[in-house]
Design a protein around this motif. Structure first.
Motif, PDB file in Angstrom:
ATOM      1  N   ASP A  18      -8.444  -1.845   3.386  1.00  0.00           N
ATOM      2  CA  ASP A  18      -7.607  -2.353   2.297  1.00  0.00           C
ATOM      3  C   ASP A  18      -7.618  -3.876   2.244  1.00  0.00           C
ATOM      4  O   ASP A  18      -7.626  -4.552   3.269  1.00  0.00           O
ATOM      5  N   ALA A  21       4.832   3.544  -1.728  1.00  0.00           N
ATOM      6  CA  ALA A  21       5.611   4.219  -0.688  1.00  0.00           C
ATOM      7  C   ALA A  21       7.111   4.118  -0.976  1.00  0.00           C
ATOM      8  O   ALA A  21       7.847   5.106  -0.832  1.00  0.00           O
ATOM      9  N   VAL A  22       7.570   2.948  -1.416  1.00  0.00           N
ATOM     10  CA  VAL A  22       8.988   2.773  -1.731  1.00  0.00           C
ATOM     11  C   VAL A  22       9.386   3.656  -2.908  1.00  0.00           C
ATOM     12  O   VAL A  22      10.435   4.311  -2.889  1.00  0.00           O
ATOM     13  N   GLN A  57       2.311   4.541   3.618  1.00  0.00           N
ATOM     14  CA  GLN A  57       2.908   3.508   4.468  1.00  0.00           C
ATOM     15  C   GLN A  57       1.901   2.926   5.454  1.00  0.00           C
ATOM     16  O   GLN A  57       1.963   1.758   5.776  1.00  0.00           O
ATOM     17  N   SER A  58       0.991   3.721   5.931  1.00  0.00           N
ATOM     18  CA  SER A  58       0.023   3.227   6.908  1.00  0.00           C
ATOM     19  C   SER A  58      -1.232   2.741   6.185  1.00  0.00           C
ATOM     20  O   SER A  58      -1.969   3.528   5.611  1.00  0.00           O
ATOM     21  N   PRO A  59      -1.485   1.437   6.204  1.00  0.00           N
ATOM     22  CA  PRO A  59      -2.638   0.900   5.475  1.00  0.00           C
ATOM     23  C   PRO A  59      -3.954   1.215   6.179  1.00  0.00           C
ATOM     24  O   PRO A  59      -4.026   1.377   7.384  1.00  0.00           O
ATOM     25  N   ARG A 119       4.910   8.608   3.403  1.00  0.00           N
ATOM     26  CA  ARG A 119       4.468   8.363   4.779  1.00  0.00           C
ATOM     27  C   ARG A 119       2.980   8.036   4.807  1.00  0.00           C
ATOM     28  O   ARG A 119       2.521   7.188   5.550  1.00  0.00           O
ATOM     29  N   ARG A 177       0.197  -0.193  -2.068  1.00  0.00           N
ATOM     30  CA  ARG A 177       0.551   0.976  -1.250  1.00  0.00           C
ATOM     31  C   ARG A 177       2.001   0.898  -0.793  1.00  0.00           C
ATOM     32  O   ARG A 177       2.700   1.911  -0.724  1.00  0.00           O
ATOM     33  N   THR A 178       2.470  -0.304  -0.489  1.00  0.00           N
ATOM     34  CA  THR A 178       3.859  -0.471  -0.077  1.00  0.00           C
ATOM     35  C   THR A 178       4.808  -0.154  -1.231  1.00  0.00           C
ATOM     36  O   THR A 178       5.811   0.546  -1.043  1.00  0.00           O
ATOM     37  N   VAL A 179       4.492  -0.643  -2.419  1.00  0.00           N
ATOM     38  CA  VAL A 179       5.322  -0.360  -3.590  1.00  0.00           C
ATOM     39  C   VAL A 179       5.311   1.141  -3.885  1.00  0.00           C
ATOM     40  O   VAL A 179       6.353   1.732  -4.189  1.00  0.00           O
ATOM     41  N   ILE A 189      -2.709  -3.380  -0.081  1.00  0.00           N
ATOM     42  CA  ILE A 189      -1.596  -3.180   0.854  1.00  0.00           C
ATOM     43  C   ILE A 189      -0.258  -3.298   0.108  1.00  0.00           C
ATOM     44  O   ILE A 189       0.651  -2.493   0.318  1.00  0.00           O
ATOM     45  N   ALA A 190      -0.165  -4.283  -0.784  1.00  0.00           N
ATOM     46  CA  ALA A 190       1.067  -4.448  -1.558  1.00  0.00           C
ATOM     47  C   ALA A 190       1.284  -3.257  -2.483  1.00  0.00           C
ATOM     48  O   ALA A 190       2.411  -2.764  -2.618  1.00  0.00           O
TER      49      ALA A 190
END
Length: 100
Positions: A55, A67-68, A49-51, A46, A63-65, A60-61
């Motif tokens: 960043d 988070a997944v 997920q929030s950038p 969580r 952090r998304t990876v 951002i990419a």
């Protein structure tokens, strides 16, 4: 698709047998540790997920990876927790075979 399902069912069967063969105290420790790990993965997922406004595109990419990955690891820990909890009560409902 069949190979994925067979390997997944084999993995789940091995996890179930492993948790059944653990000592009762270790089963409870497994449940507690898996619960804490699943919660920690959800918190980190969580949070990632929030950038942040600072960043860049690559951050951002990443952090998304991350988070997944955290959410997937959280689901795996949740499954281990559920198997451990079921293994604690398995002898009471006849799902575990008594040795001896």
């Amino acid at each position: 698709m069949d190979t994925i399902l067979t390997s997944t069912s084999g993995l789940l069967a091995r996890l179930w047998n492993w948790t059944l063969n653990l000592d009762g105290g270790l089963q409870i420790v497994l449940v507690l540790l898996a619960c804490v790990a699943s919660g920690a993965c959800a918190i980190v997922g969580r949070r990632m997920q929030s950038p942040s406004p600072m960043d860049q595109d690559g951050a951002i990419a990443a952090r998304t990876v991350l988070a997944v990955i955290c959410y997937i690891l959280g689901v795996v820990c949740m499954l281990a927790m559920l198997f451990g909890l079921a293994a604690v009560f398995a002898p009471l409902i006849g799902l575990a075979h008594s040795a001896g």
